[in-house]
Scaffold this motif. Sequence first.
Motif, PDB file in Angstrom:
ATOM      1  N   GLU A  57       0.835  -1.208   0.000  1.00 17.87           N
ATOM      2  CA  GLU A  57       0.000   0.000   0.000  1.00 17.87           C
ATOM      3  C   GLU A  57       0.873   1.263   0.000  1.00 17.87           C
ATOM      4  O   GLU A  57       0.558   2.245  -0.674  1.00 17.87           O
ATOM      5  CB  GLU A  57      -0.933   0.040   1.218  1.00 17.87           C
ATOM      6  CG  GLU A  57      -1.938  -1.098   1.277  1.00 17.87           C
ATOM      7  CD  GLU A  57      -1.318  -2.411   1.762  1.00 17.87           C
ATOM      8  OE1 GLU A  57      -0.416  -2.386   2.634  1.00 17.87           O
ATOM      9  OE2 GLU A  57      -1.721  -3.468   1.246  1.00 17.87           O
ATOM     10  N   GLN A  58       1.975   1.238   0.766  1.00 21.36           N
ATOM     11  CA  GLN A  58       2.878   2.396   0.782  1.00 21.36           C
ATOM     12  C   GLN A  58       3.580   2.556  -0.560  1.00 21.36           C
ATOM     13  O   GLN A  58       3.764   3.669  -1.040  1.00 21.36           O
ATOM     14  CB  GLN A  58       3.918   2.253   1.897  1.00 21.36           C
ATOM     15  CG  GLN A  58       3.392   2.569   3.270  1.00 21.36           C
ATOM     16  CD  GLN A  58       4.508   2.499   4.315  1.00 21.36           C
ATOM     17  OE1 GLN A  58       5.502   1.799   4.133  1.00 21.36           O
ATOM     18  NE2 GLN A  58       4.324   3.225   5.398  1.00 21.36           N
ATOM     19  N   GLN A  59       3.982   1.451  -1.166  1.00 23.78           N
ATOM     20  CA  GLN A  59       4.623   1.524  -2.482  1.00 23.78           C
ATOM     21  C   GLN A  59       3.671   2.136  -3.502  1.00 23.78           C
ATOM     22  O   GLN A  59       4.072   2.961  -4.311  1.00 23.78           O
ATOM     23  CB  GLN A  59       5.054   0.135  -2.952  1.00 23.78           C
ATOM     24  CG  GLN A  59       6.208  -0.452  -2.193  1.00 23.78           C
ATOM     25  CD  GLN A  59       6.558  -1.844  -2.668  1.00 23.78           C
ATOM     26  OE1 GLN A  59       5.892  -2.428  -3.521  1.00 23.78           O
ATOM     27  NE2 GLN A  59       7.623  -2.401  -2.105  1.00 23.78           N
ATOM     28  N   GLU A  60       2.410   1.729  -3.450  1.00 25.01           N
ATOM     29  CA  GLU A  60       1.427   2.240  -4.396  1.00 25.01           C
ATOM     30  C   GLU A  60       1.115   3.711  -4.166  1.00 25.01           C
ATOM     31  O   GLU A  60       0.733   4.419  -5.091  1.00 25.01           O
ATOM     32  CB  GLU A  60       0.137   1.407  -4.305  1.00 25.01           C
ATOM     33  CG  GLU A  60       0.314  -0.003  -4.822  1.00 25.01           C
ATOM     34  CD  GLU A  60      -0.877  -0.901  -4.547  1.00 25.01           C
ATOM     35  OE1 GLU A  60      -1.822  -0.465  -3.861  1.00 25.01           O
ATOM     36  OE2 GLU A  60      -0.849  -2.047  -5.022  1.00 25.01           O
ATOM     37  N   ALA A  61       1.295   4.188  -2.930  1.00 24.89           N
ATOM     38  CA  ALA A  61       1.010   5.585  -2.614  1.00 24.89           C
ATOM     39  C   ALA A  61       2.102   6.530  -3.123  1.00 24.89           C
ATOM     40  O   ALA A  61       1.887   7.734  -3.241  1.00 24.89           O
ATOM     41  CB  ALA A  61       0.848   5.757  -1.104  1.00 24.89           C
ATOM     42  N   ILE A  62       3.260   6.011  -3.452  1.00 24.31           N
ATOM     43  CA  ILE A  62       4.376   6.843  -3.929  1.00 24.31           C
ATOM     44  C   ILE A  62       4.134   7.176  -5.395  1.00 24.31           C
ATOM     45  O   ILE A  62       4.019   6.283  -6.236  1.00 24.31           O
ATOM     46  CB  ILE A  62       5.716   6.117  -3.723  1.00 24.31           C
ATOM     47  CG1 ILE A  62       5.966   5.939  -2.223  1.00 24.31           C
ATOM     48  CG2 ILE A  62       6.850   6.892  -4.384  1.00 24.31           C
ATOM     49  CD1 ILE A  62       7.173   5.100  -1.900  1.00 24.31           C
TER      50      ILE A  62
END
Length: 173
Positions: A57-62
């Motif tokens: 989820e954090q990777q996708e938010a970047i």
Amino acid sequence: MSTPSEPRHDGSAPDLDAIVGERRQLINLGYRLLGSLAEAEDVVQETYTRWYAMPREQQEAIESPGAWLTKVAGRICLDVLGSARARRERYVGAWIPEPLPDRGEWSGGGGAGGGRAPADPADQVTLDESVNMAFLVVLESMTPAERVAFILHDVFRYPFADVAEIVGRTPAA
């Protein structure tokens, strides 16, 4: 020289090829900041470790994975430079930076444009080695933050606002 990967606006996950495609730029950054290919590769490995340790989820938010990887690699280089200073204080003799291993690999082949090249290829090699060594010696005389700022702005063409954010200073500094 590659540029940071383009921001994503569709909310999709970062593509593995886009992430791995930043490796050459990250090694270039690390080498130019640290003066050692081995340390640069360690920085890139640590950067990728941090990327893959993040939840999906954090990777996708970047928005721009390439920019995130460059920022993290720059900060890791700052940490390494801080510890390298302590190691070099114990070093006996003048520190000489590691020469650039293979010019074609780092510049993408081809020569520098604009000026007249020496007629003898041996003279060109000597000139190239002298310039590379001088560049590394100048970088060694800078503080870690100055080195990161110089490389990101003058070599990789990052705007001052982005460089300031990476090194934790104001754009004016």
